[in-house]
Scaffold this motif. Structure first.
Motif, PDB file in Angstrom:
ATOM      1  N   GLY A   1      43.374  34.355  40.948  1.00  0.00           N
ATOM      2  CA  GLY A   1      42.262  33.447  40.721  1.00  0.00           C
ATOM      3  C   GLY A   1      41.389  33.286  41.947  1.00  0.00           C
ATOM      4  N   GLU A   2      41.693  34.029  43.004  1.00  0.00           N
ATOM      5  CA  GLU A   2      40.926  33.948  44.249  1.00  0.00           C
ATOM      6  C   GLU A   2      39.550  34.572  44.060  1.00  0.00           C
ATOM      7  N   VAL A   3      38.535  33.951  44.614  1.00  0.00           N
ATOM      8  CA  VAL A   3      37.172  34.478  44.551  1.00  0.00           C
ATOM      9  C   VAL A   3      37.036  35.600  45.581  1.00  0.00           C
ATOM     10  N   ILE A   4      36.773  36.815  45.099  1.00  0.00           N
ATOM     11  CA  ILE A   4      36.670  37.974  45.982  1.00  0.00           C
ATOM     12  C   ILE A   4      35.315  38.004  46.673  1.00  0.00           C
ATOM     13  N   ALA A   5      34.266  37.764  45.900  1.00  0.00           N
ATOM     14  CA  ALA A   5      32.911  37.825  46.446  1.00  0.00           C
ATOM     15  C   ALA A   5      31.991  36.958  45.608  1.00  0.00           C
ATOM     16  N   THR A   6      30.947  36.488  46.220  1.00  0.00           N
ATOM     17  CA  THR A   6      29.934  35.708  45.518  1.00  0.00           C
ATOM     18  C   THR A   6      28.563  36.279  45.835  1.00  0.00           C
ATOM     19  N   GLY A   7      27.580  35.871  45.040  1.00  0.00           N
ATOM     20  CA  GLY A   7      26.234  36.336  45.289  1.00  0.00           C
ATOM     21  C   GLY A   7      25.886  37.565  44.477  1.00  0.00           C
ATOM     22  N   PRO A   8      24.715  38.131  44.680  1.00  0.00           N
ATOM     23  CA  PRO A   8      24.245  39.244  43.844  1.00  0.00           C
ATOM     24  C   PRO A   8      25.077  40.509  43.966  1.00  0.00           C
ATOM     25  N   PHE A   9      25.651  40.779  45.150  1.00  0.00           N
ATOM     26  CA  PHE A   9      26.426  42.009  45.324  1.00  0.00           C
ATOM     27  C   PHE A   9      27.847  41.896  44.764  1.00  0.00           C
ATOM     28  N   SER A  10      28.240  40.738  44.314  1.00  0.00           N
ATOM     29  CA  SER A  10      29.597  40.555  43.780  1.00  0.00           C
ATOM     30  C   SER A  10      29.826  41.353  42.510  1.00  0.00           C
ATOM     31  N   TYR A  11      28.744  41.719  41.815  1.00  0.00           N
ATOM     32  CA  TYR A  11      28.920  42.460  40.560  1.00  0.00           C
ATOM     33  C   TYR A  11      29.473  43.861  40.795  1.00  0.00           C
ATOM     34  N   PHE A  12      29.405  44.357  42.018  1.00  0.00           N
ATOM     35  CA  PHE A  12      29.966  45.679  42.308  1.00  0.00           C
ATOM     36  C   PHE A  12      31.470  45.719  42.057  1.00  0.00           C
ATOM     37  N   TRP A  13      32.124  44.564  42.029  1.00  0.00           N
ATOM     38  CA  TRP A  13      33.568  44.538  41.776  1.00  0.00           C
ATOM     39  C   TRP A  13      33.886  44.702  40.295  1.00  0.00           C
ATOM     40  N   LEU A  14      32.909  44.500  39.417  1.00  0.00           N
ATOM     41  CA  LEU A  14      33.056  44.767  37.975  1.00  0.00           C
ATOM     42  C   LEU A  14      34.284  44.096  37.367  1.00  0.00           C
ATOM     43  N   THR A  15      34.493  42.849  37.648  1.00  0.00           N
ATOM     44  CA  THR A  15      35.605  42.119  37.030  1.00  0.00           C
ATOM     45  C   THR A  15      35.141  41.554  35.687  1.00  0.00           C
ATOM     46  N   ASN A  16      34.842  42.473  34.759  1.00  0.00           N
ATOM     47  CA  ASN A  16      34.265  42.084  33.470  1.00  0.00           C
ATOM     48  C   ASN A  16      35.299  41.925  32.368  1.00  0.00           C
ATOM     49  N   SER A  17      36.139  42.963  32.225  1.00  0.00           N
ATOM     50  CA  SER A  17      36.974  43.051  31.026  1.00  0.00           C
ATOM     51  C   SER A  17      38.359  42.466  31.231  1.00  0.00           C
ATOM     52  N   SER A  18      38.927  41.967  30.142  1.00  0.00           N
ATOM     53  CA  SER A  18      40.294  41.455  30.168  1.00  0.00           C
ATOM     54  C   SER A  18      41.294  42.504  29.710  1.00  0.00           C
ATOM     55  N   GLN A  19      40.818  43.678  29.284  1.00  0.00           N
ATOM     56  CA  GLN A  19      41.719  44.723  28.793  1.00  0.00           C
ATOM     57  C   GLN A  19      42.157  45.661  29.900  1.00  0.00           C
ATOM     58  N   CYS A  20      41.197  46.212  30.610  1.00  0.00           N
ATOM     59  CA  CYS A  20      41.511  47.105  31.725  1.00  0.00           C
ATOM     60  C   CYS A  20      40.329  47.094  32.678  1.00  0.00           C
ATOM     61  N   ALA A  21      40.532  47.651  33.836  1.00  0.00           N
ATOM     62  CA  ALA A  21      39.514  47.560  34.883  1.00  0.00           C
ATOM     63  C   ALA A  21      38.204  48.222  34.478  1.00  0.00           C
ATOM     64  N   LEU A  22      38.258  49.296  33.693  1.00  0.00           N
ATOM     65  CA  LEU A  22      37.053  50.034  33.320  1.00  0.00           C
ATOM     66  C   LEU A  22      36.688  49.850  31.852  1.00  0.00           C
ATOM     67  N   CYS A  23      37.202  48.805  31.235  1.00  0.00           N
ATOM     68  CA  CYS A  23      36.957  48.585  29.811  1.00  0.00           C
ATOM     69  C   CYS A  23      35.790  47.625  29.603  1.00  0.00           C
ATOM     70  N   GLY A  24      35.301  47.585  28.372  1.00  0.00           N
ATOM     71  CA  GLY A  24      34.277  46.621  27.991  1.00  0.00           C
ATOM     72  C   GLY A  24      32.883  47.199  27.955  1.00  0.00           C
ATOM     73  N   SER A  25      32.040  46.631  27.097  1.00  0.00           N
ATOM     74  CA  SER A  25      30.677  47.124  26.919  1.00  0.00           C
ATOM     75  C   SER A  25      29.820  46.882  28.160  1.00  0.00           C
ATOM     76  N   GLU A  26      30.042  45.770  28.861  1.00  0.00           N
ATOM     77  CA  GLU A  26      29.210  45.460  30.031  1.00  0.00           C
ATOM     78  C   GLU A  26      29.408  46.497  31.137  1.00  0.00           C
ATOM     79  N   THR A  27      30.667  46.856  31.369  1.00  0.00           N
ATOM     80  CA  THR A  27      30.951  47.866  32.390  1.00  0.00           C
ATOM     81  C   THR A  27      30.398  49.219  31.968  1.00  0.00           C
ATOM     82  N   MET A  28      30.559  49.569  30.686  1.00  0.00           N
ATOM     83  CA  MET A  28      30.042  50.851  30.189  1.00  0.00           C
ATOM     84  C   MET A  28      28.529  50.932  30.367  1.00  0.00           C
TER      85      MET A  28
END
Length: 651
Positions: free
Chosen positions: A527-554
């Motif tokens: 539950g630790e915050v890895i990064a904040t701000g606009p560049f935080s999206y590079f971590w792609l913590t979008n999906s609950s299934q797998c690291a590369l899953c989900g429509s947003e990441t695709m």
């Protein structure tokens, strides 16, 4: 409460079920539950040092320290160049032996590897210890299943096919003296793009190196029954990483890239044989047998699996285009024909190995779906669940396979990172001995922080995601450089246009995150915050299934390279309109590939090299027409011999 598992998050009723990793939030790779493997630490060390010593012996043979007998050549223990760096043929014998002792051959293994050697080298070096987790997790997840496995397998094999298509063009533009695509960036664009390619490549390959050391340490800890998430086991797992780093550094320092290619050939044969035997033994064990109906539970075709497959193909293709270990083989191949055949065969072998581990994951889930659904077992450890009932001998076989997988990748990554700086070392006029010494020191500088990071047990998957996305921002700006002439309204990219195209890709990632309201990246375990701000999206913590899953990441992986490529062309067009012919030249002329250098001339073998080589057509080596050229050469030689014979008779 939510189960905070890195790849599978589900909601649990606090009164009925609990999250299996809630008790220890640091645990990202839990140990086997009730049963455990029974290999002793001493036996594991014996396997590690025996396998690594064998590879070191092969490297010593490859370096020629035991002579250059025909037997060693037939066994594939020696590599010899078939042409010099300027493209001219080398006669067999003393000339080839002298050429094999140069710094150029040490760093590039130039024009020495057959199609078979390229195939086995790509297969071994591309498949690291991580493969026991990757496609296995896809197979053991019924929400991803077949398409996830096929996507991961195809994505791992696809980069080799891309190299088959564009490799000859890159080799021709860059010249026969190049080492990696950093040289392509220098020759085609200039120093600014060379540094950009180098920075992205080093970042990606260093993360790959840390991943391999972390993976093999975890596997050894798992198979000797240790909790690899306790601080008390750090000393053991770090010793595994240090051993791997020291041995691979030692034998790559002895023989450079030729040692990596030679050991890859034997590692690939060892892995293929043992995996095939293990497949039969594991599937034949009574505890691992499943019925057709049980397998059907794990065998699904889902939309989630399709999205994961699309994401994987794009992400891995973008990232592997900056894996200089792959590109080194382009110049190491004897000819383009050998290169293309080798990469095609290696691609097929990679696909089969990834499918093997993926199907093993599906079998593991079919054998005990309830445990996986309730997180008593975890998808990415499915392979180990299948081999757990086997006796100790087969557990040792697994250690041998994993050691070979890790060593083949680590030695390739070490030489690949060194290759990024190789051309500049030689162009600056350093002698062969100094160039070798600097390369060895550079490898030490690479390995020390990699071992330290692996001992910290960082979330490598998160770092890989960042690396994949960074590579996606740059892949089209770099390789649109294959366009060297304007075509209608499409300009040949300029260096400034390509550089701004990379930043356009970065902007596309930030905009994607803003559109979906992403403002912080959160570690799914703690539950630790890895990064904040606009560049935080590079971590792609979008999906609950797998690291590369989900429509947003695709969607992010689809949009990012397209935006970067589009704006590369747009900015290049604007650059040409504003600066005219000056836009076609490097932004900074300091440090570019000059026509003359003390003992190395990169520019002299660029796209017009056929004029420099006394009329010898470079296409014989780089356009895939060597067979036709050979046929013409035979005819011309026969005619010349006939004319000489007539002159001799007349005289």
């Amino acid at each position: 409460v939510e189960c905070a598992h890195p790849h599978q998050q589900r909601t649990y009723d606090l009164l009925s079920q609990t999250c299996p990793v809630q008790a220890n939030p640091r645990r990202t790779h839990p140990t086997m539950s009730d049963d455990s493997f029974d290999i002793s630490e001493g036996a594991a060390y014996a396997v590690l040092y025996t396998v690594l010593s064998l590879f070191t012996l092969l490297a010593i043979l490859a370096a020629g320290y035991c002579g250059h007998s025909r037997l060693l050549s037939k066994l594939g223990c020696l590599l010899r160049p078939h042409s010099s760096p300027d493209g001219s043929a080398i006669a067999s014998g003393d000339d080839a032996e002298k050429a094999s002792h140069t710094a150029d051959f040490f760093l590039a293994a130039r024009s020495s590897a057959s199609a078979r050697a390229i195939a086995l080298s790509f297969f071994a070096s591309g498949m690291g210890a991580w493969v026991v987790y990757g496609s296995t997790e896809m197979g053991a997840n019924p929400e991803l299943s077949w398409l996830g496995v096929l996507g991961y397998s195809g994505a791992s094999a696809f980069p080799a096919l891309i190299v088959c298509a564009i490799g000859p063009r890159v080799r021709r533009i860059t010249g026969e003296k190049a080492f990696a695509t950093t040289d392509f960036g220098l020759v085609r664009y200039g120093r600014l793009m060379q540094l950009s390619v180098a920075a992205i490549s080093v970042f990606y390959m260093f993360i790959f190196l840390v991943s391999e050391m972390t993976s093999i340490s975890n596997v050894y800890g798992l198979l000797v029954g240790l909790d690899t998430f306790s601080d008390t086991t750090i000393r053991y797992t770090t010793s595994i990483a240090i051993s791997l780093a020291v041995f691979t550094w030692f034998y790559t320092s002895l023989a450079g890239l030729p040692a990596s290619i030679v050991t890859d050939k034997f590692q690939a044969g060892l892995m293929a044989t043992l995996v095939f035997v293990l497949l039969i033994v594991a599937c034949a064990h009574p505890e691992n047998r499943v019925s057709k109906q049980e397998f059907a539970v794990a065998s699904n075709w889902t939309t989630d699996g399709l999205m994961a497959a699309v994401t994987l193909v794009i992400a891995i293709a973008c990232a592997e285009m900056f894996n200089q270990g792959t590109w080194q083989r382009v110049w190491a191949a004897k000819s383009v024909k050998d290169m293309r055949r080798g990469f095609a065969a290696g691609s097929f072998m990679v696909f089969l190995l990834m499918m093997f581990f993926g199907i093993m994951g599906m079998l593991a889930y079919a054998n005990d779906p309830t445990s996986y659904d309730e997180f008593a077992k975890f998808a990415y450890l499915g392979f180990f669940d299948l081999i757990l009932p086997l006796n100790t001998f087969w557990h040792i076989v697994v250690l041998i396979i994993v050691t070979a997988l890790a060593a083949s990748s680590v030695d390739t990554l070490q030489t690949a990172i060194a290759s990024i700086f190789s051309s500049d070392l030689l162009r600056l006029g350093f002698s062969d001995n100094v160039a070798r010494a600097l390369t060895r020191l550079l490898l030490i500088a690479i390995n020390i922080p990699a071992v330290i990071m692996s001992s910290q047990r960082y979330d490598v998957i998160g770092l890989f995601l960042v690396a994949d996305l960074v590579c996606a921002t740059a892949v089209l700006p770099v390789f649109l450089g294959l366009i060297t002439q304007d075509w209608k309204f499409v300009p040949a990219p300029t260096e400034l246009g390509a550089f701004l195209g990379i930043w356009s890709g970065i902007a596309a990632v930030i905009v994607n995150g803003h559109v979906i309201g992403f403002d912080r990246a959160v570690n799914s375990i703690t539950g630790e915050v890895i990064a904040t701000g606009p560049f935080s999206y590079f971590w792609l913590t979008n999906s609950s299934q797998c690291a590369l899953c989900g429509s947003e990441t695709m969607i992010t992986f689809i949009v990012t390279p397209l935006v970067a490529g589009f704006f590369t062309l747009v900015f290049s067009k604007i650059d040409i309109l504003i600066r005219g012919d000056r836009a076609r030249e490097p932004v900074f002329k300091v440090g570019t590939a000059e026509p003359e250098a003390k003992n190395y001339n990169l520019a002299a073998t660029s796209e017009n090299a056929d004029e420099i080589q006394n009329g010898k057509a470079l296409e014989e080596q780089v356009d895939g027409t060597s067979e036709e050229n050979k046929d013409w050469a035979v005819v011309e030689t026969a005619v010349k011999n006939e004319e000489d014979a007539e002159v001799e008779i007349a005289s």
